[in-house]
Design an enzyme around this catalytic site. Structure first.
Site, mmCIF file in Angstrom:
data_model
loop_
_atom_site.group_PDB
_atom_site.id
_atom_site.type_symbol
_atom_site.label_atom_id
_atom_site.label_comp_id
_atom_site.label_asym_id
_atom_site.label_seq_id
_atom_site.Cartn_x
_atom_site.Cartn_y
_atom_site.Cartn_z
ATOM 1 N N GLU A 225 -9.727 56.775 -23.944
ATOM 2 C CA GLU A 225 -8.692 56.063 -24.701
ATOM 3 C C GLU A 225 -9.335 55.594 -25.999
ATOM 4 O O GLU A 225 -10.075 54.614 -26.015
ATOM 5 C CB GLU A 225 -8.162 54.880 -23.889
ATOM 6 C CG GLU A 225 -7.596 55.258 -22.533
ATOM 7 C CD GLU A 225 -6.406 56.209 -22.607
ATOM 8 O OE1 GLU A 225 -5.856 56.386 -23.707
ATOM 9 O OE2 GLU A 225 -6.051 56.781 -21.573
ATOM 10 N N CYS A 259 -5.854 48.683 -30.711
ATOM 11 C CA CYS A 259 -5.987 50.130 -30.885
ATOM 12 C C CYS A 259 -4.675 50.794 -31.268
ATOM 13 O O CYS A 259 -4.673 51.853 -31.890
ATOM 14 C CB CYS A 259 -6.564 50.765 -29.632
ATOM 15 S SG CYS A 259 -5.581 50.494 -28.145
#
Length: 479
Positions: A225, A259
Protein backbone atom coordinates in the site's frame (compact mmCIF):
# COMPACT_ATOMS: atom_id res chain seq x y z
CA UNK A 1 5.89 -18.00 26.84
CA UNK A 2 7.38 -19.51 23.67
CA UNK A 3 9.50 -17.16 21.61
CA UNK A 4 10.37 -14.74 24.39
CA UNK A 5 13.76 -13.07 24.11
CA UNK A 6 15.30 -10.59 26.51
CA UNK A 7 15.22 -6.87 25.62
CA UNK A 8 19.02 -6.85 25.47
CA UNK A 9 18.95 -9.58 22.84
CA UNK A 10 16.39 -7.59 20.87
CA UNK A 11 18.64 -4.54 20.82
CA UNK A 12 21.86 -6.46 20.15
CA UNK A 13 20.55 -8.67 17.37
CA UNK A 14 17.18 -7.68 15.93
CA UNK A 15 17.42 -10.36 13.25
CA UNK A 16 17.74 -13.05 15.92
CA UNK A 17 14.80 -11.61 17.84
CA UNK A 18 12.66 -11.59 14.71
CA UNK A 19 13.73 -15.10 13.73
CA UNK A 20 12.92 -16.40 17.21
CA UNK A 21 9.46 -14.84 17.23
CA UNK A 22 8.73 -16.05 13.73
CA UNK A 23 9.80 -19.61 14.60
CA UNK A 24 7.59 -19.58 17.70
CA UNK A 25 4.59 -18.35 15.74
CA UNK A 26 5.10 -20.88 12.94
CA UNK A 27 5.38 -23.68 15.48
CA UNK A 28 2.16 -22.57 17.17
CA UNK A 29 0.41 -22.28 13.81
CA UNK A 30 1.50 -25.82 12.88
CA UNK A 31 -0.41 -27.12 15.91
CA UNK A 32 -3.62 -25.44 14.71
CA UNK A 33 -3.33 -24.92 10.96
CA UNK A 34 -6.96 -23.92 10.42
CA UNK A 35 -8.42 -22.33 13.57
CA UNK A 36 -12.15 -22.67 14.02
CA UNK A 37 -14.61 -19.81 14.08
CA UNK A 38 -14.64 -19.55 17.87
CA UNK A 39 -10.86 -19.12 18.04
CA UNK A 40 -10.80 -16.43 15.37
CA UNK A 41 -13.77 -14.60 16.84
CA UNK A 42 -12.12 -14.62 20.26
CA UNK A 43 -8.96 -13.05 18.86
CA UNK A 44 -10.97 -10.34 17.10
CA UNK A 45 -12.97 -9.67 20.26
CA UNK A 46 -9.77 -9.33 22.29
CA UNK A 47 -8.38 -6.91 19.72
CA UNK A 48 -11.52 -4.79 19.96
CA UNK A 49 -11.42 -4.75 23.76
CA UNK A 50 -7.75 -3.79 23.63
CA UNK A 51 -8.45 -0.77 21.45
CA UNK A 52 -11.31 0.33 23.68
CA UNK A 53 -9.27 -0.02 26.87
CA UNK A 54 -6.15 1.64 25.50
CA UNK A 55 -7.59 4.27 23.16
CA UNK A 56 -6.87 7.25 25.44
CA UNK A 57 -3.27 6.11 25.85
CA UNK A 58 -2.96 5.50 22.11
CA UNK A 59 -4.24 9.02 21.35
CA UNK A 60 -1.91 10.63 23.91
CA UNK A 61 1.11 8.73 22.59
CA UNK A 62 0.33 9.61 18.96
CA UNK A 63 -0.07 13.28 19.89
CA UNK A 64 3.28 13.13 21.67
CA UNK A 65 4.94 11.71 18.57
CA UNK A 66 3.47 14.38 16.30
CA UNK A 67 4.04 17.30 18.67
CA UNK A 68 0.30 17.90 18.50
CA UNK A 69 -2.36 15.72 17.07
CA UNK A 70 -5.88 16.28 18.41
CA UNK A 71 -7.44 13.28 20.11
CA UNK A 72 -10.53 13.77 17.95
CA UNK A 73 -8.43 13.24 14.81
CA UNK A 74 -7.00 10.00 16.20
CA UNK A 75 -10.47 8.86 17.23
CA UNK A 76 -11.91 9.70 13.81
CA UNK A 77 -9.14 8.27 11.66
CA UNK A 78 -7.56 5.51 13.75
CA UNK A 79 -9.89 4.25 16.47
CA UNK A 80 -13.34 4.35 14.86
CA UNK A 81 -12.40 2.78 11.48
CA UNK A 82 -10.54 -0.13 13.04
CA UNK A 83 -13.27 -0.95 15.53
CA UNK A 84 -15.80 -0.79 12.69
CA UNK A 85 -13.61 -3.15 10.66
CA UNK A 86 -13.48 -5.61 13.56
CA UNK A 87 -17.26 -5.54 13.97
CA UNK A 88 -17.67 -6.05 10.23
CA UNK A 89 -15.30 -9.03 10.24
CA UNK A 90 -17.00 -10.68 13.22
CA UNK A 91 -20.41 -10.24 11.61
CA UNK A 92 -19.39 -11.86 8.33
CA UNK A 93 -16.71 -14.29 9.49
CA UNK A 94 -18.77 -17.48 9.31
CA UNK A 95 -19.74 -16.75 5.72
CA UNK A 96 -16.17 -15.89 4.74
CA UNK A 97 -14.87 -19.13 6.26
CA UNK A 98 -17.47 -21.37 4.62
CA UNK A 99 -16.20 -23.75 1.89
CA UNK A 100 -17.54 -22.70 -1.49
CA UNK A 101 -18.98 -25.32 -3.81
CA UNK A 102 -18.18 -24.86 -7.48
CA UNK A 103 -19.72 -26.42 -10.57
CA UNK A 104 -17.87 -28.87 -12.77
CA UNK A 105 -17.91 -29.34 -16.50
CA UNK A 106 -19.77 -32.48 -17.61
CA UNK A 107 -16.39 -34.07 -18.26
CA UNK A 108 -15.66 -33.89 -14.51
CA UNK A 109 -18.94 -35.32 -13.28
CA UNK A 110 -20.00 -37.12 -11.14
CA UNK A 111 -17.13 -35.72 -9.05
CA UNK A 112 -17.70 -32.67 -6.85
CA UNK A 113 -15.49 -29.68 -6.05
CA UNK A 114 -15.12 -27.08 -3.34
CA UNK A 115 -12.78 -24.21 -2.54
CA UNK A 116 -11.44 -24.17 1.01
CA UNK A 117 -10.24 -20.91 2.52
CA UNK A 118 -7.30 -21.58 4.81
CA UNK A 119 -4.88 -19.27 6.66
CA UNK A 120 -1.43 -18.73 5.20
CA UNK A 121 0.44 -18.97 8.51
CA UNK A 122 2.33 -15.97 9.88
CA UNK A 123 1.74 -12.49 8.46
CA UNK A 124 4.22 -9.62 8.84
CA UNK A 125 2.73 -6.11 8.95
CA UNK A 126 4.82 -2.94 8.53
CA UNK A 127 2.89 0.27 9.23
CA UNK A 128 3.85 3.92 8.65
CA UNK A 129 3.70 6.83 11.07
CA UNK A 130 0.85 8.91 9.65
CA UNK A 131 -2.04 6.73 10.89
CA UNK A 132 -0.02 4.39 13.07
CA UNK A 133 -2.89 2.53 14.71
CA UNK A 134 -5.26 2.26 11.73
CA UNK A 135 -2.63 1.13 9.25
CA UNK A 136 -1.36 -1.48 11.70
CA UNK A 137 -4.53 -2.89 13.20
CA UNK A 138 -6.74 -2.76 10.12
CA UNK A 139 -4.59 -5.32 8.26
CA UNK A 140 -4.20 -7.22 11.54
CA UNK A 141 -7.98 -7.55 11.62
CA UNK A 142 -7.87 -9.29 8.25
CA UNK A 143 -4.96 -11.47 9.34
CA UNK A 144 -6.73 -12.68 12.49
CA UNK A 145 -10.05 -13.18 10.71
CA UNK A 146 -8.30 -15.38 8.16
CA UNK A 147 -6.83 -17.48 10.99
CA UNK A 148 -3.24 -16.28 10.81
CA UNK A 149 -0.75 -15.25 13.45
CA UNK A 150 0.98 -11.90 13.03
CA UNK A 151 4.10 -9.87 13.77
CA UNK A 152 3.84 -6.09 13.78
CA UNK A 153 6.53 -3.50 12.98
CA UNK A 154 5.47 0.10 13.77
CA UNK A 155 7.38 3.13 12.48
CA UNK A 156 10.44 4.42 14.29
CA UNK A 157 8.96 7.93 13.88
CA UNK A 158 6.25 7.06 16.40
CA UNK A 159 8.28 5.75 19.36
CA UNK A 160 5.73 6.70 22.03
CA UNK A 161 2.91 4.96 20.19
CA UNK A 162 5.12 1.95 19.45
CA UNK A 163 5.85 1.52 23.14
CA UNK A 164 2.18 1.73 24.10
CA UNK A 165 1.19 -0.65 21.31
CA UNK A 166 3.79 -3.20 22.42
CA UNK A 167 2.46 -3.10 25.99
CA UNK A 168 -1.17 -3.35 24.87
CA UNK A 169 -0.51 -6.30 22.57
CA UNK A 170 1.58 -8.10 25.20
CA UNK A 171 -1.31 -7.82 27.66
CA UNK A 172 -3.86 -9.02 25.10
CA UNK A 173 -2.20 -11.77 23.08
CA UNK A 174 0.30 -14.54 23.56
CA UNK A 175 3.55 -13.80 21.74
CA UNK A 176 2.92 -16.76 19.45
CA UNK A 177 -0.40 -15.16 18.39
CA UNK A 178 0.52 -11.49 17.87
CA UNK A 179 3.86 -9.81 18.63
CA UNK A 180 5.28 -6.30 18.21
CA UNK A 181 8.84 -5.65 17.07
CA UNK A 182 10.14 -2.09 17.54
CA UNK A 183 13.27 -0.36 16.32
CA UNK A 184 14.81 1.70 13.55
CA UNK A 185 15.72 1.06 9.92
CA UNK A 186 18.00 -1.88 10.70
CA UNK A 187 15.11 -3.63 12.44
CA UNK A 188 12.79 -2.83 9.53
CA UNK A 189 15.32 -4.32 7.11
CA UNK A 190 15.59 -7.52 9.14
CA UNK A 191 11.81 -7.67 9.49
CA UNK A 192 11.04 -7.36 5.78
CA UNK A 193 13.76 -9.89 4.98
CA UNK A 194 12.21 -12.56 7.22
CA UNK A 195 10.42 -15.51 5.56
CA UNK A 196 6.85 -14.60 6.43
CA UNK A 197 3.97 -16.36 4.74
CA UNK A 198 2.68 -12.94 3.66
CA UNK A 199 3.95 -9.39 4.18
CA UNK A 200 1.85 -6.22 4.22
CA UNK A 201 3.78 -2.97 3.83
CA UNK A 202 2.30 0.52 3.88
CA UNK A 203 4.64 3.39 3.05
CA UNK A 204 6.39 5.21 0.24
CA UNK A 205 6.85 3.88 -3.26
CA UNK A 206 10.65 4.08 -2.96
CA UNK A 207 10.74 1.98 0.20
CA UNK A 208 8.05 -0.33 -1.19
CA UNK A 209 10.38 -1.30 -4.03
CA UNK A 210 13.07 -2.31 -1.52
CA UNK A 211 10.54 -4.27 0.53
CA UNK A 212 9.37 -6.16 -2.57
CA UNK A 213 12.97 -7.01 -3.44
CA UNK A 214 13.70 -8.29 0.06
CA UNK A 215 10.52 -10.36 0.17
CA UNK A 216 11.18 -11.82 -3.26
CA UNK A 217 14.30 -13.59 -1.96
CA UNK A 218 11.99 -15.69 0.23
CA UNK A 219 9.20 -15.83 -2.37
CA UNK A 220 7.06 -14.10 0.25
CA UNK A 221 3.87 -12.68 -1.29
CA UNK A 222 3.50 -8.98 -0.58
CA UNK A 223 0.66 -6.50 -0.33
CA UNK A 224 2.07 -3.02 -0.99
CA UNK A 225 0.00 0.00 0.00
CA UNK A 226 2.02 2.90 -1.32
CA UNK A 227 1.22 6.48 -2.25
CA UNK A 228 1.48 8.77 -5.20
CA UNK A 229 -0.07 11.97 -6.41
CA UNK A 230 -3.82 11.56 -6.04
CA UNK A 231 -5.65 14.09 -8.24
CA UNK A 232 -8.88 15.96 -7.61
CA UNK A 233 -10.70 17.01 -10.76
CA UNK A 234 -13.05 19.98 -10.45
CA UNK A 235 -15.41 19.65 -13.40
CA UNK A 236 -16.81 22.79 -15.09
CA UNK A 237 -20.19 21.74 -13.69
CA UNK A 238 -18.91 21.81 -10.10
CA UNK A 239 -20.57 23.89 -7.41
CA UNK A 240 -17.78 25.28 -5.26
CA UNK A 241 -20.00 25.76 -2.22
CA UNK A 242 -20.48 21.98 -2.10
CA UNK A 243 -17.11 20.77 -3.33
CA UNK A 244 -14.58 23.04 -1.67
CA UNK A 245 -15.42 22.23 1.99
CA UNK A 246 -15.09 18.51 1.21
CA UNK A 247 -11.86 19.02 -0.69
CA UNK A 248 -10.32 21.16 2.05
CA UNK A 249 -11.35 18.65 4.73
CA UNK A 250 -9.71 15.80 2.85
CA UNK A 251 -6.59 17.80 2.07
CA UNK A 252 -6.00 19.14 5.57
CA UNK A 253 -7.05 16.10 7.60
CA UNK A 254 -3.93 15.23 9.63
CA UNK A 255 -2.37 18.31 7.96
CA UNK A 256 -2.23 16.53 4.64
CA UNK A 257 -0.17 13.65 6.02
CA UNK A 258 -2.52 11.13 4.41
CA UNK A 259 -1.70 8.67 1.63
CA UNK A 260 -5.06 9.31 -0.07
CA UNK A 261 -5.13 13.08 0.45
CA UNK A 262 -5.90 15.09 -2.70
CA UNK A 263 -2.37 15.84 -3.87
CA UNK A 264 -3.24 18.39 -6.54
CA UNK A 265 -6.37 19.96 -8.00
CA UNK A 266 -7.19 20.15 -11.70
CA UNK A 267 -9.37 23.24 -12.13
CA UNK A 268 -10.94 24.84 -15.24
CA UNK A 269 -8.64 27.69 -16.21
CA UNK A 270 -11.35 30.33 -16.18
CA UNK A 271 -12.41 29.40 -12.62
CA UNK A 272 -9.00 29.43 -10.92
CA UNK A 273 -9.53 32.77 -9.14
CA UNK A 274 -12.96 31.77 -7.80
CA UNK A 275 -11.65 28.38 -6.69
CA UNK A 276 -8.69 29.92 -4.89
CA UNK A 277 -10.91 32.40 -3.05
CA UNK A 278 -13.30 29.64 -2.01
CA UNK A 279 -10.44 27.45 -0.75
CA UNK A 280 -8.90 30.27 1.25
CA UNK A 281 -12.22 31.12 2.88
CA UNK A 282 -12.87 27.47 3.75
CA UNK A 283 -9.40 26.92 5.21
CA UNK A 284 -9.96 29.81 7.57
CA UNK A 285 -13.43 28.58 8.44
CA UNK A 286 -12.24 25.08 9.34
CA UNK A 287 -8.99 26.18 11.00
CA UNK A 288 -9.34 29.79 12.21
CA UNK A 289 -6.39 31.53 13.82
CA UNK A 290 -3.58 29.42 12.39
CA UNK A 291 -0.94 28.64 13.44
CA UNK A 292 -2.50 28.72 16.93
CA UNK A 293 -5.29 26.21 16.36
CA UNK A 294 -5.55 23.11 18.55
CA UNK A 295 -7.50 21.18 15.89
CA UNK A 296 -4.59 21.33 13.45
CA UNK A 297 -2.01 18.55 13.43
CA UNK A 298 1.71 19.26 13.55
CA UNK A 299 4.12 17.87 10.98
CA UNK A 300 5.62 14.61 12.24
CA UNK A 301 9.31 15.63 12.34
CA UNK A 302 11.69 18.54 11.69
CA UNK A 303 12.96 16.76 8.56
CA UNK A 304 9.46 16.47 7.11
CA UNK A 305 8.70 20.09 8.03
CA UNK A 306 11.82 21.35 6.28
CA UNK A 307 11.00 19.28 3.22
CA UNK A 308 7.68 21.14 2.88
CA UNK A 309 9.48 24.46 3.17
CA UNK A 310 11.83 23.41 0.35
CA UNK A 311 8.92 22.27 -1.86
CA UNK A 312 7.37 25.73 -1.70
CA UNK A 313 10.67 27.56 -2.14
CA UNK A 314 11.58 25.52 -5.22
CA UNK A 315 8.16 26.06 -6.80
CA UNK A 316 8.42 29.81 -6.22
CA UNK A 317 11.95 29.91 -7.66
CA UNK A 318 10.75 28.05 -10.77
CA UNK A 319 8.04 30.65 -11.43
CA UNK A 320 4.99 29.30 -9.60
CA UNK A 321 2.58 31.60 -7.80
CA UNK A 322 2.51 30.78 -4.08
CA UNK A 323 -0.60 31.82 -2.14
CA UNK A 324 -0.67 31.65 1.66
CA UNK A 325 -4.12 30.35 2.58
CA UNK A 326 -3.97 31.12 6.32
CA UNK A 327 -1.58 32.47 8.94
CA UNK A 328 2.20 32.05 9.06
CA UNK A 329 4.08 28.84 9.76
CA UNK A 330 5.42 27.97 13.20
CA UNK A 331 8.69 26.10 12.84
CA UNK A 332 9.14 25.48 16.54
CA UNK A 333 5.75 23.75 16.84
CA UNK A 334 6.09 22.30 13.31
CA UNK A 335 2.79 23.88 12.27
CA UNK A 336 2.81 24.31 8.49
CA UNK A 337 -0.09 26.56 7.51
CA UNK A 338 -1.85 25.69 4.23
CA UNK A 339 -0.40 26.98 0.97
CA UNK A 340 -1.63 26.89 -2.64
CA UNK A 341 0.85 26.67 -5.51
CA UNK A 342 -0.29 27.65 -9.00
CA UNK A 343 1.61 26.87 -12.17
CA UNK A 344 4.51 24.88 -10.72
CA UNK A 345 6.52 23.21 -13.52
CA UNK A 346 6.21 19.44 -13.77
CA UNK A 347 9.86 18.92 -12.86
CA UNK A 348 9.51 20.55 -9.44
CA UNK A 349 9.20 18.35 -6.37
CA UNK A 350 5.73 19.77 -5.73
CA UNK A 351 4.55 18.27 -9.01
CA UNK A 352 6.68 15.11 -9.15
CA UNK A 353 6.65 13.86 -5.53
CA UNK A 354 3.83 12.97 -3.18
CA UNK A 355 3.46 16.08 -1.04
CA UNK A 356 2.28 14.58 2.25
CA UNK A 357 1.51 17.97 3.74
CA UNK A 358 -0.84 20.98 3.51
CA UNK A 359 0.39 22.23 0.14
CA UNK A 360 -2.17 22.22 -2.69
CA UNK A 361 -0.82 22.59 -6.24
CA UNK A 362 -3.46 23.89 -8.64
CA UNK A 363 -3.23 22.81 -12.28
CA UNK A 364 -5.39 24.70 -14.80
CA UNK A 365 -6.98 22.80 -17.68
CA UNK A 366 -9.04 23.75 -20.71
CA UNK A 367 -10.81 20.50 -21.68
CA UNK A 368 -11.75 17.32 -19.85
CA UNK A 369 -9.65 15.29 -22.31
CA UNK A 370 -6.67 17.43 -21.32
CA UNK A 371 -7.28 16.75 -17.61
CA UNK A 372 -7.62 13.00 -18.19
CA UNK A 373 -4.44 12.93 -20.26
CA UNK A 374 -2.58 14.83 -17.55
CA UNK A 375 -3.47 12.12 -15.04
CA UNK A 376 -2.79 9.21 -17.37
CA UNK A 377 0.68 10.45 -18.30
CA UNK A 378 1.74 10.03 -14.67
CA UNK A 379 2.05 7.08 -12.34
CA UNK A 380 -1.30 5.58 -11.43
CA UNK A 381 -2.52 7.20 -8.21
CA UNK A 382 -3.73 5.55 -5.03
CA UNK A 383 -6.90 7.66 -5.11
CA UNK A 384 -8.79 9.90 -7.51
CA UNK A 385 -11.50 12.44 -6.75
CA UNK A 386 -14.04 14.02 -9.08
CA UNK A 387 -16.38 16.88 -8.26
CA UNK A 388 -19.22 18.01 -10.46
CA UNK A 389 -22.82 17.59 -11.56
CA UNK A 390 -22.29 16.40 -15.15
CA UNK A 391 -22.93 12.63 -15.12
CA UNK A 392 -21.52 12.11 -18.60
CA UNK A 393 -18.27 13.81 -17.62
CA UNK A 394 -18.16 11.74 -14.45
CA UNK A 395 -18.43 8.52 -16.46
CA UNK A 396 -15.72 9.68 -18.86
CA UNK A 397 -13.35 10.19 -15.95
CA UNK A 398 -14.24 6.88 -14.26
CA UNK A 399 -13.82 4.88 -17.47
CA UNK A 400 -10.85 6.85 -18.79
CA UNK A 401 -8.54 6.75 -15.75
CA UNK A 402 -7.06 4.04 -13.53
CA UNK A 403 -6.61 4.59 -9.79
CA UNK A 404 -6.51 2.54 -6.61
CA UNK A 405 -9.88 3.91 -5.48
CA UNK A 406 -12.28 6.74 -6.21
CA UNK A 407 -14.64 8.97 -4.28
CA UNK A 408 -17.07 11.06 -6.33
CA UNK A 409 -18.07 14.46 -4.93
CA UNK A 410 -16.06 13.96 -1.75
CA UNK A 411 -12.64 12.81 -0.59
CA UNK A 412 -11.13 9.89 1.36
CA UNK A 413 -14.46 8.28 2.31
CA UNK A 414 -14.07 5.26 0.03
CA UNK A 415 -11.25 4.22 2.35
CA UNK A 416 -13.64 3.90 5.29
CA UNK A 417 -15.96 1.36 3.67
CA UNK A 418 -15.19 -2.22 4.66
CA UNK A 419 -16.91 -3.74 1.63
CA UNK A 420 -14.69 -1.70 -0.71
CA UNK A 421 -11.19 -3.15 -1.14
CA UNK A 422 -8.39 -0.70 -0.37
CA UNK A 423 -5.31 -0.96 -2.53
CA UNK A 424 -3.17 0.70 -5.13
CA UNK A 425 -2.28 0.01 -8.74
CA UNK A 426 1.09 0.28 -10.42
CA UNK A 427 3.41 2.62 -8.54
CA UNK A 428 0.76 3.16 -5.84
CA UNK A 429 0.94 -0.50 -4.84
CA UNK A 430 -0.63 -3.86 -5.46
CA UNK A 431 -2.92 -6.16 -3.56
CA UNK A 432 -5.77 -4.96 -1.37
CA UNK A 433 -7.33 -5.42 2.02
CA UNK A 434 -10.39 -4.32 4.08
CA UNK A 435 -13.34 -6.58 4.71
CA UNK A 436 -13.56 -9.77 2.69
CA UNK A 437 -10.80 -8.53 0.38
CA UNK A 438 -8.42 -8.57 3.34
CA UNK A 439 -9.64 -11.98 4.45
CA UNK A 440 -9.01 -13.37 0.96
CA UNK A 441 -5.62 -11.67 0.59
CA UNK A 442 -4.44 -13.48 3.71
CA UNK A 443 -6.02 -16.84 2.92
CA UNK A 444 -5.15 -19.64 0.55
CA UNK A 445 -8.14 -20.56 -1.57
CA UNK A 446 -7.43 -24.28 -1.92
CA UNK A 447 -9.30 -26.06 -4.72
CA UNK A 448 -10.40 -29.58 -3.82
CA UNK A 449 -11.90 -32.10 -6.26
CA UNK A 450 -13.63 -35.12 -4.71
CA UNK A 451 -13.87 -38.02 -7.10
CA UNK A 452 -16.94 -40.24 -7.22
CA UNK A 453 -16.81 -44.00 -6.80
CA UNK A 454 -18.35 -44.38 -10.27
CA UNK A 455 -15.88 -42.19 -12.16
CA UNK A 456 -15.52 -42.87 -15.87
CA UNK A 457 -11.96 -41.52 -16.06
CA UNK A 458 -10.68 -45.13 -16.10
CA UNK A 459 -11.99 -45.33 -19.67
CA UNK A 460 -9.08 -43.06 -20.62
CA UNK A 461 -6.37 -45.19 -18.97
CA UNK A 462 -3.84 -46.87 -21.27
CA UNK A 463 -3.54 -48.98 -23.27
CA UNK A 464 -5.39 -46.61 -25.58
CA UNK A 465 -7.77 -48.68 -27.63
CA UNK A 466 -10.73 -47.74 -29.75
CA UNK A 467 -12.94 -46.72 -26.84
CA UNK A 468 -10.33 -44.31 -25.50
CA UNK A 469 -9.84 -42.76 -28.92
CA UNK A 470 -13.59 -42.39 -29.37
CA UNK A 471 -13.87 -40.70 -25.96
CA UNK A 472 -11.05 -38.30 -26.77
CA UNK A 473 -12.65 -37.46 -30.08
CA UNK A 474 -15.92 -36.75 -28.31
CA UNK A 475 -14.23 -34.64 -25.65
CA UNK A 476 -12.43 -32.66 -28.33
CA UNK A 477 -15.67 -31.80 -30.05
CA UNK A 478 -17.36 -30.71 -26.84
CA UNK A 479 -14.34 -28.79 -25.56
Amino acid sequence: MDGQVSPKAEIADPAARIASLLAAQKAAWAKDVTPDHATRDDRLARLDRMIEAWQARFAAAISQDFGNRPAVVTTLTDIVPVRAAIRHARKHLKRWMRPRSVSLAWTGKPASAVILRQPLGVVGIVAPWNYPLNLMLSPLTGALAAGNRAMLKPSELTPAFSEVLAKAVAETFAEDEVAVVTGGPEVATAFTSAPFDHLIFTGSTAVGRKVAEAAAKNLTPVTLELGGKSPAILDPSVQFDKAVPRLVWGKLLNSGQTCVAPDYALVPRERIADFLAAVKAEVNRQYPGLPANADYTSIISPRHYQRLIRLVQEAREKGAEVVELAGPHDGEARVFSPVAVIGAPDETAAMSEEIFGPILPIVPYDTLDEAIAYINHRDRPLALYWFGEDKAAQERVLSGTIAGGVTVNDTILHLAQDDLPFGGVGASGYGAYHGEAGFLALSKEKPVLKQSAISGVRLLYPPYGGLARFMLKLLGRVG
